[in-house]
Design a protein around this motif. Structure first.
Motif, PDB file in Angstrom:
ATOM      1  N   GLY A   1     -11.508  -1.807  -2.761  1.00 54.98           N
ATOM      2  CA  GLY A   1     -12.268  -0.853  -3.565  1.00 54.98           C
ATOM      3  C   GLY A   1     -13.196   0.042  -2.763  1.00 54.98           C
ATOM      4  O   GLY A   1     -13.756   0.978  -3.294  1.00 54.98           O
ATOM      5  N   GLY A   2     -13.381  -0.244  -1.482  1.00 60.92           N
ATOM      6  CA  GLY A   2     -14.227   0.605  -0.649  1.00 60.92           C
ATOM      7  C   GLY A   2     -15.508  -0.074  -0.217  1.00 60.92           C
ATOM      8  O   GLY A   2     -15.650  -1.292  -0.247  1.00 60.92           O
ATOM      9  N   THR A   3     -16.459   0.746   0.192  1.00 59.66           N
ATOM     10  CA  THR A   3     -17.721   0.263   0.752  1.00 59.66           C
ATOM     11  C   THR A   3     -18.515  -0.574  -0.250  1.00 59.66           C
ATOM     12  O   THR A   3     -19.092  -1.601   0.119  1.00 59.66           O
ATOM     13  N   GLY A   4     -18.547  -0.156  -1.479  1.00 58.61           N
ATOM     14  CA  GLY A   4     -19.281  -0.909  -2.501  1.00 58.61           C
ATOM     15  C   GLY A   4     -18.746  -2.320  -2.661  1.00 58.61           C
ATOM     16  O   GLY A   4     -19.513  -3.283  -2.772  1.00 58.61           O
ATOM     17  N   ASP A   5     -17.425  -2.455  -2.654  1.00 60.62           N
ATOM     18  CA  ASP A   5     -16.825  -3.779  -2.774  1.00 60.62           C
ATOM     19  C   ASP A   5     -17.131  -4.641  -1.556  1.00 60.62           C
ATOM     20  O   ASP A   5     -17.383  -5.840  -1.675  1.00 60.62           O
ATOM     21  N   VAL A   6     -17.115  -4.040  -0.381  1.00 58.95           N
ATOM     22  CA  VAL A   6     -17.413  -4.789   0.842  1.00 58.95           C
ATOM     23  C   VAL A   6     -18.857  -5.284   0.803  1.00 58.95           C
ATOM     24  O   VAL A   6     -19.131  -6.454   1.127  1.00 58.95           O
ATOM     25  N   LEU A   7     -19.778  -4.420   0.390  1.00 62.46           N
ATOM     26  CA  LEU A   7     -21.183  -4.828   0.324  1.00 62.46           C
ATOM     27  C   LEU A   7     -21.405  -5.930  -0.722  1.00 62.46           C
ATOM     28  O   LEU A   7     -22.140  -6.888  -0.471  1.00 62.46           O
ATOM     29  N   LEU A   8     -20.770  -5.793  -1.876  1.00 60.54           N
ATOM     30  CA  LEU A   8     -20.898  -6.833  -2.900  1.00 60.54           C
ATOM     31  C   LEU A   8     -20.312  -8.159  -2.422  1.00 60.54           C
ATOM     32  O   LEU A   8     -20.880  -9.225  -2.657  1.00 60.54           O
ATOM     33  N   TYR A   9     -19.176  -8.097  -1.722  1.00 59.97           N
ATOM     34  CA  TYR A   9     -18.545  -9.311  -1.208  1.00 59.97           C
ATOM     35  C   TYR A   9     -19.447  -9.988  -0.188  1.00 59.97           C
ATOM     36  O   TYR A   9     -19.670 -11.198  -0.242  1.00 59.97           O
TER      37      TYR A   9
ATOM     38  N   PRO B   1      -4.191   4.691 -13.493  1.00 56.79           N
ATOM     39  CA  PRO B   1      -3.088   4.879 -12.542  1.00 56.79           C
ATOM     40  C   PRO B   1      -3.577   5.100 -11.104  1.00 56.79           C
ATOM     41  O   PRO B   1      -2.955   4.599 -10.160  1.00 56.79           O
ATOM     42  N   GLU B   2      -4.696   5.813 -10.939  1.00 56.26           N
ATOM     43  CA  GLU B   2      -5.228   6.019  -9.594  1.00 56.26           C
ATOM     44  C   GLU B   2      -5.684   4.702  -8.985  1.00 56.26           C
ATOM     45  O   GLU B   2      -5.429   4.430  -7.809  1.00 56.26           O
ATOM     46  N   SER B   3      -6.356   3.879  -9.783  1.00 58.00           N
ATOM     47  CA  SER B   3      -6.812   2.578  -9.296  1.00 58.00           C
ATOM     48  C   SER B   3      -5.636   1.668  -8.973  1.00 58.00           C
ATOM     49  O   SER B   3      -5.674   0.919  -7.993  1.00 58.00           O
ATOM     50  N   GLN B   4      -4.592   1.740  -9.778  1.00 55.89           N
ATOM     51  CA  GLN B   4      -3.417   0.917  -9.510  1.00 55.89           C
ATOM     52  C   GLN B   4      -2.787   1.285  -8.175  1.00 55.89           C
ATOM     53  O   GLN B   4      -2.364   0.410  -7.412  1.00 55.89           O
ATOM     54  N   LYS B   5      -2.724   2.571  -7.868  1.00 56.99           N
ATOM     55  CA  LYS B   5      -2.160   2.999  -6.580  1.00 56.99           C
ATOM     56  C   LYS B   5      -2.972   2.444  -5.423  1.00 56.99           C
ATOM     57  O   LYS B   5      -2.419   1.979  -4.429  1.00 56.99           O
ATOM     58  N   ILE B   6      -4.293   2.482  -5.554  1.00 55.33           N
ATOM     59  CA  ILE B   6      -5.165   1.996  -4.475  1.00 55.33           C
ATOM     60  C   ILE B   6      -4.996   0.490  -4.285  1.00 55.33           C
ATOM     61  O   ILE B   6      -4.841   0.012  -3.152  1.00 55.33           O
ATOM     62  N   PHE B   7      -5.001  -0.259  -5.374  1.00 50.29           N
ATOM     63  CA  PHE B   7      -4.969  -1.715  -5.272  1.00 50.29           C
ATOM     64  C   PHE B   7      -3.577  -2.268  -4.981  1.00 50.29           C
ATOM     65  O   PHE B   7      -3.450  -3.365  -4.449  1.00 50.29           O
ATOM     66  N   GLN B   8      -2.513  -1.526  -5.291  1.00 50.93           N
ATOM     67  CA  GLN B   8      -1.161  -2.006  -5.021  1.00 50.93           C
ATOM     68  C   GLN B   8      -0.643  -1.560  -3.664  1.00 50.93           C
ATOM     69  O   GLN B   8       0.414  -2.003  -3.230  1.00 50.93           O
ATOM     70  N   GLU B   9      -1.368  -0.716  -2.969  1.00 48.04           N
ATOM     71  CA  GLU B   9      -0.969  -0.237  -1.660  1.00 48.04           C
ATOM     72  C   GLU B   9      -0.959  -1.400  -0.671  1.00 48.04           C
ATOM     73  O   GLU B   9      -1.884  -2.206  -0.623  1.00 48.04           O
ATOM     74  N   ASP B  10       0.094  -1.485   0.135  1.00 47.08           N
ATOM     75  CA  ASP B  10       0.214  -2.577   1.108  1.00 47.08           C
ATOM     76  C   ASP B  10      -0.388  -2.122   2.433  1.00 47.08           C
ATOM     77  O   ASP B  10       0.301  -1.583   3.299  1.00 47.08           O
ATOM     78  N   ASN B  11      -1.692  -2.331   2.596  1.00 49.68           N
ATOM     79  CA  ASN B  11      -2.363  -1.926   3.828  1.00 49.68           C
ATOM     80  C   ASN B  11      -3.000  -3.108   4.547  1.00 49.68           C
ATOM     81  O   ASN B  11      -3.788  -2.919   5.458  1.00 49.68           O
ATOM     82  N   GLY B  12      -2.685  -4.318   4.136  1.00 50.08           N
ATOM     83  CA  GLY B  12      -3.174  -5.507   4.818  1.00 50.08           C
ATOM     84  C   GLY B  12      -4.580  -5.940   4.437  1.00 50.08           C
ATOM     85  O   GLY B  12      -5.072  -6.926   4.963  1.00 50.08           O
ATOM     86  N   LEU B  13      -5.242  -5.213   3.559  1.00 50.04           N
ATOM     87  CA  LEU B  13      -6.594  -5.577   3.144  1.00 50.04           C
ATOM     88  C   LEU B  13      -6.540  -6.518   1.947  1.00 50.04           C
ATOM     89  O   LEU B  13      -5.675  -6.374   1.082  1.00 50.04           O
ATOM     90  N   PRO B  14      -7.464  -7.477   1.891  1.00 50.79           N
ATOM     91  CA  PRO B  14      -7.530  -8.314   0.693  1.00 50.79           C
ATOM     92  C   PRO B  14      -7.959  -7.477  -0.515  1.00 50.79           C
ATOM     93  O   PRO B  14      -8.636  -6.457  -0.369  1.00 50.79           O
TER      94      PRO B  14
END
Length: 90
Positions: A54-62, A36-49
């Motif tokens: 997912g944060g810094t780790g996701d940006v670095l992996l991307y 549920p916590e992850s769903q809130k983060i990923f469903q939030e409409d903040n304009g980010l892909p």
């Protein structure tokens, strides 16, 4: 008091369910459900892909993935260009 000999003998078929029930017993520590916590983060409409939410780790992996992809494509094209112009034999 000793157990009966027939209680001590098990076939393989009888041992497996007993071992499986021990491996998956409910006495193991309970884990907190983080979905549920992850769903809130990923469903939030903040304009980010979604791949960056997912944060810094996701940006670095991307960025690492995109860098390796572009570098690999350029390297492949370079060797394709080299192979398309055969060297002259003198």
């Amino acid at each position: 008091m000793s157990p009966k000999a027939e209680d001590m003998t098990f076939t393989r078929g009888e041992k497996l369910p007993r071992l499986a029930s021990r491996a998956f017993s409910s006495s193991a520590r309970q884990l907190k459900n983080k979905v549920p916590e992850s769903q809130k983060i990923f469903q939030e409409d903040n304009g980010l892909p979604v791949h960056i939410k997912g944060g810094t780790g996701d940006v670095l992996l991307y960025r690492a993935t995109m860098t390796l992809t572009i570098a690999g494509t350029c390297y492949s094209l370079y060797w394709l260009l080299i192979a398309s112009f055969p060297q002259k034999k003198e």
